[in-house]
Design a protein around this motif. Structure first.
Motif, PDB file in Angstrom:
ATOM      1  N   TYR A   1      -9.289  -6.281   7.372  1.00 37.43           N
ATOM      2  CA  TYR A   1      -8.417  -7.364   7.818  1.00 37.43           C
ATOM      3  C   TYR A   1      -7.152  -7.404   6.971  1.00 37.43           C
ATOM      4  O   TYR A   1      -7.180  -7.132   5.766  1.00 37.43           O
ATOM      5  N   GLU A   2      -6.069  -7.768   7.624  1.00 36.42           N
ATOM      6  CA  GLU A   2      -4.778  -7.946   6.968  1.00 36.42           C
ATOM      7  C   GLU A   2      -4.438  -9.427   7.000  1.00 36.42           C
ATOM      8  O   GLU A   2      -4.497 -10.053   8.054  1.00 36.42           O
ATOM      9  N   VAL A   3      -4.117  -9.982   5.844  1.00 42.60           N
ATOM     10  CA  VAL A   3      -3.831 -11.411   5.725  1.00 42.60           C
ATOM     11  C   VAL A   3      -2.332 -11.599   5.517  1.00 42.60           C
ATOM     12  O   VAL A   3      -1.732 -10.983   4.626  1.00 42.60           O
ATOM     13  N   ARG A   4      -1.737 -12.455   6.353  1.00 45.02           N
ATOM     14  CA  ARG A   4      -0.299 -12.704   6.286  1.00 45.02           C
ATOM     15  C   ARG A   4      -0.034 -14.190   6.059  1.00 45.02           C
ATOM     16  O   ARG A   4      -0.725 -15.051   6.601  1.00 45.02           O
ATOM     17  N   ALA A   5       0.969 -14.473   5.239  1.00 47.89           N
ATOM     18  CA  ALA A   5       1.419 -15.835   4.967  1.00 47.89           C
ATOM     19  C   ALA A   5       2.938 -15.820   4.909  1.00 47.89           C
ATOM     20  O   ALA A   5       3.528 -14.898   4.322  1.00 47.89           O
ATOM     21  N   ALA A   6       3.553 -16.802   5.528  1.00 52.84           N
ATOM     22  CA  ALA A   6       5.022 -16.885   5.579  1.00 52.84           C
ATOM     23  C   ALA A   6       5.631 -15.587   6.131  1.00 52.84           C
ATOM     24  O   ALA A   6       6.694 -15.157   5.694  1.00 52.84           O
ATOM     25  N   GLY A   7       4.918 -14.935   7.044  1.00 54.24           N
ATOM     26  CA  GLY A   7       5.444 -13.756   7.710  1.00 54.24           C
ATOM     27  C   GLY A   7       5.291 -12.447   6.970  1.00 54.24           C
ATOM     28  O   GLY A   7       5.744 -11.412   7.447  1.00 54.24           O
ATOM     29  N   ILE A   8       4.657 -12.448   5.790  1.00 54.15           N
ATOM     30  CA  ILE A   8       4.507 -11.198   5.029  1.00 54.15           C
ATOM     31  C   ILE A   8       3.024 -10.963   4.717  1.00 54.15           C
ATOM     32  O   ILE A   8       2.239 -11.902   4.621  1.00 54.15           O
ATOM     33  N   THR A   9       2.658  -9.693   4.553  1.00 54.01           N
ATOM     34  CA  THR A   9       1.288  -9.343   4.203  1.00 54.01           C
ATOM     35  C   THR A   9       1.046  -9.652   2.737  1.00 54.01           C
ATOM     36  O   THR A   9       1.773  -9.177   1.860  1.00 54.01           O
ATOM     37  N   VAL A  10       0.012 -10.451   2.451  1.00 53.20           N
ATOM     38  CA  VAL A  10      -0.254 -10.875   1.079  1.00 53.20           C
ATOM     39  C   VAL A  10      -1.619 -10.423   0.577  1.00 53.20           C
ATOM     40  O   VAL A  10      -1.875 -10.456  -0.632  1.00 53.20           O
ATOM     41  N   MET A  11      -2.482  -9.978   1.485  1.00 54.15           N
ATOM     42  CA  MET A  11      -3.846  -9.684   1.059  1.00 54.15           C
ATOM     43  C   MET A  11      -4.529  -8.773   2.076  1.00 54.15           C
ATOM     44  O   MET A  11      -4.178  -8.774   3.256  1.00 54.15           O
ATOM     45  N   ARG A  12      -5.477  -7.975   1.588  1.00 56.39           N
ATOM     46  CA  ARG A  12      -6.350  -7.195   2.456  1.00 56.39           C
ATOM     47  C   ARG A  12      -7.793  -7.559   2.122  1.00 56.39           C
ATOM     48  O   ARG A  12      -8.144  -7.736   0.956  1.00 56.39           O
TER      49      ARG A  12
ATOM     50  N   THR B   1     -18.047  -7.624   0.006  1.00 62.12           N
ATOM     51  CA  THR B   1     -16.666  -7.929   0.384  1.00 62.12           C
ATOM     52  C   THR B   1     -15.732  -7.463  -0.723  1.00 62.12           C
ATOM     53  O   THR B   1     -16.104  -7.439  -1.905  1.00 62.12           O
ATOM     54  N   ARG B   2     -14.547  -7.097  -0.329  1.00 61.20           N
ATOM     55  CA  ARG B   2     -13.500  -6.786  -1.299  1.00 61.20           C
ATOM     56  C   ARG B   2     -12.223  -7.492  -0.870  1.00 61.20           C
ATOM     57  O   ARG B   2     -11.805  -7.412   0.291  1.00 61.20           O
ATOM     58  N   ILE B   3     -11.598  -8.190  -1.798  1.00 60.56           N
ATOM     59  CA  ILE B   3     -10.342  -8.899  -1.554  1.00 60.56           C
ATOM     60  C   ILE B   3      -9.317  -8.393  -2.559  1.00 60.56           C
ATOM     61  O   ILE B   3      -9.604  -8.324  -3.755  1.00 60.56           O
ATOM     62  N   ARG B   4      -8.129  -8.040  -2.085  1.00 62.30           N
ATOM     63  CA  ARG B   4      -7.076  -7.629  -3.013  1.00 62.30           C
ATOM     64  C   ARG B   4      -5.722  -8.066  -2.486  1.00 62.30           C
ATOM     65  O   ARG B   4      -5.454  -8.011  -1.289  1.00 62.30           O
ATOM     66  N   THR B   5      -4.903  -8.528  -3.396  1.00 64.25           N
ATOM     67  CA  THR B   5      -3.544  -8.888  -3.036  1.00 64.25           C
ATOM     68  C   THR B   5      -2.719  -7.622  -2.865  1.00 64.25           C
ATOM     69  O   THR B   5      -3.040  -6.565  -3.409  1.00 64.25           O
ATOM     70  N   THR B   6      -1.629  -7.735  -2.112  1.00 64.80           N
ATOM     71  CA  THR B   6      -0.793  -6.575  -1.840  1.00 64.80           C
ATOM     72  C   THR B   6       0.640  -7.033  -1.612  1.00 64.80           C
ATOM     73  O   THR B   6       0.916  -8.223  -1.436  1.00 64.80           O
ATOM     74  N   GLY B   7       1.564  -6.085  -1.635  1.00 65.14           N
ATOM     75  CA  GLY B   7       2.968  -6.401  -1.361  1.00 65.14           C
ATOM     76  C   GLY B   7       3.558  -7.337  -2.393  1.00 65.14           C
ATOM     77  O   GLY B   7       3.233  -7.295  -3.588  1.00 65.14           O
ATOM     78  N   VAL B   8       4.431  -8.223  -1.930  1.00 58.71           N
ATOM     79  CA  VAL B   8       5.121  -9.159  -2.818  1.00 58.71           C
ATOM     80  C   VAL B   8       4.124 -10.063  -3.536  1.00 58.71           C
ATOM     81  O   VAL B   8       4.284 -10.376  -4.719  1.00 58.71           O
ATOM     82  N   ALA B   9       3.066 -10.480  -2.834  1.00 55.31           N
ATOM     83  CA  ALA B   9       2.073 -11.362  -3.451  1.00 55.31           C
ATOM     84  C   ALA B   9       1.420 -10.694  -4.655  1.00 55.31           C
ATOM     85  O   ALA B   9       1.138 -11.336  -5.664  1.00 55.31           O
ATOM     86  N   GLY B  10       1.202  -9.369  -4.565  1.00 53.88           N
ATOM     87  CA  GLY B  10       0.600  -8.652  -5.673  1.00 53.88           C
ATOM     88  C   GLY B  10       1.479  -8.585  -6.896  1.00 53.88           C
ATOM     89  O   GLY B  10       0.992  -8.493  -8.028  1.00 53.88           O
ATOM     90  N   LEU B  11       2.792  -8.641  -6.684  1.00 56.40           N
ATOM     91  CA  LEU B  11       3.709  -8.603  -7.816  1.00 56.40           C
ATOM     92  C   LEU B  11       3.661  -9.890  -8.620  1.00 56.40           C
ATOM     93  O   LEU B  11       3.781  -9.879  -9.845  1.00 56.40           O
TER      94      LEU B  11
ATOM     95  N   GLY C   1       2.382 -22.542   5.032  1.00 55.14           N
ATOM     96  CA  GLY C   1       2.198 -22.761   6.450  1.00 55.14           C
ATOM     97  C   GLY C   1       0.830 -22.261   6.879  1.00 55.14           C
ATOM     98  O   GLY C   1      -0.158 -22.371   6.144  1.00 55.14           O
ATOM     99  N   THR C   2       0.751 -21.678   8.064  1.00 52.19           N
ATOM    100  CA  THR C   2      -0.519 -21.156   8.565  1.00 52.19           C
ATOM    101  C   THR C   2      -0.763 -19.750   8.035  1.00 52.19           C
ATOM    102  O   THR C   2       0.083 -18.869   8.160  1.00 52.19           O
ATOM    103  N   ILE C   3      -1.916 -19.535   7.428  1.00 52.14           N
ATOM    104  CA  ILE C   3      -2.321 -18.216   6.956  1.00 52.14           C
ATOM    105  C   ILE C   3      -3.129 -17.557   8.065  1.00 52.14           C
ATOM    106  O   ILE C   3      -4.042 -18.168   8.637  1.00 52.14           O
ATOM    107  N   ARG C   4      -2.798 -16.300   8.378  1.00 48.37           N
ATOM    108  CA  ARG C   4      -3.473 -15.591   9.463  1.00 48.37           C
ATOM    109  C   ARG C   4      -4.076 -14.294   8.957  1.00 48.37           C
ATOM    110  O   ARG C   4      -3.406 -13.513   8.280  1.00 48.37           O
ATOM    111  N   ALA C   5      -5.322 -14.059   9.302  1.00 50.53           N
ATOM    112  CA  ALA C   5      -6.009 -12.799   9.008  1.00 50.53           C
ATOM    113  C   ALA C   5      -6.316 -12.111  10.328  1.00 50.53           C
ATOM    114  O   ALA C   5      -6.931 -12.697  11.214  1.00 50.53           O
TER     115      ALA C   5
END
Length: 281
Positions: free
Chosen positions: A31-42, A58-68, A248-252
């Motif tokens: 699953y890809e998790v997006r918040a505010a229009g950007i991918t923040v987690m897998r 389960t495995r959860i990891r931040t990615t992209g800007v959120a990971g920084l 806002g709304t978080i979508r996975a």
């Protein structure tokens, strides 16, 4: 996103509706998790529930800007057995890093129904209030609750269940209910009509010392849409939505699905998930 609330709820929502028939090969869903229009987690969810015993990872990891700004990579697993329709967890483990801090939990149930911590890092007393023994009895970890919901939904086609959850740090009540068939939200990766289920998480003990008590007790809701994604596959959660205060709304969204080898649920950090869109409509 608060790790103590939204992330466990997200994992439960994603995994709780992954059906596994008796004897069937377990599935690994990405699953890809997006918040505010950007991918923040897998998020990866693997379940092996087909025999007398069960394994969940389960495995959860931040990615992209959120990971920084707030990196995190955490693997959680549980082993247990079935007693009728009830999961009886035996060994639970958490390993990873979150916000620059190692997160480590080992919990066993000896005797059955009584969770016993054998390792926890950082110690609870440095972060949160202790959960009274009376509230720990008769609980299960979140992944065993996930297994219970999975099995029930596969057998009944409905999501009307409750679970008392203790993960070594928090005591929470989870509830799920059936909302019926509804169109998927426009503009997403999936379209058409899907079964919609509601979820709610409510923490009842083990609050962080820096949390506002009223805010910590506030229920955290979510909605899950289930749909058929490939021939021969039962309906799977293709979209999870949950509100957040700051994003806002978080979508996975389901972005990949594959068979997983039975019994192979390692606790080490996995490779990045494939970017497939199998079953997208």
């Amino acid at each position: 996103m608060r790790q103590c609330g939204l992330i466990p709820l997200l994992v439960l929502c994603l995994g709780a509706l992954l059906p596994t028939a008796a004897g069937a090969q377990p599935l690994l869903a990405h699953y890809e998790v997006r918040a505010a229009g950007i991918t923040v987690m897998r998020v990866e969810v693997t379940l092996d529930l087909g025999g007398p015993n069960y394994l969940v990872r389960t495995r959860i990891r931040t990615t992209g800007v959120a990971g920084l700004f707030s990196s995190g990579d955490q693997v959680t697993s549980v082993e247990g057995r079935w007693q009728g329709a009830e999961p009886m967890p035996a060994h639970y483990r958490v390993e990873g890093m979150w916000h620059g801090t190692r997160r480590h939990v080992v919990m066993n149930w000896v005797p059955p129904g009584i969770p016993r911590l054998s390792a926890i890092e950082p110690p609870n007393e440095t972060e949160r209030e202790a959960v009274p023994d009376a509230l720990q009895r008769g609980t299960m970890d979140a992944l065993s609750a996930l297994a219970k919901l999975t099995r029930a939904v596969a057998e009944t086609g409905r999501c009307d269940l409750q679970a008392a959850v203790y993960d070594g740090r928090r005591r929470a009540d989870y509830a799920a209910w059936t909302l019926g068939f509804a169109p998927l939200p426009a503009g997403g990766a999936w379209s058409g009509e899907a079964l919609r289920c509601g979820f709610e998480s409510r923490v009842v003990a083990g609050f962080r010392g820096d949390q506002d008590p009223e805010d910590a007790r506030r229920p955290q809701p979510a909605s899950v849409w289930m749909a058929g994604v490939a021939p021969g596959r039962p309906p799977l959660p293709v979209l999870v939505e949950m509100p957040s205060r700051w994003f806002g709304t978080i979508r996975a969204t389901l972005v990949g699905l594959e068979a997983a080898p039975r019994g192979a649920l390692p606790t080490d950090v996995a490779q990045a998930p494939p970017q497939s869109r199998q079953g997208r409509r």
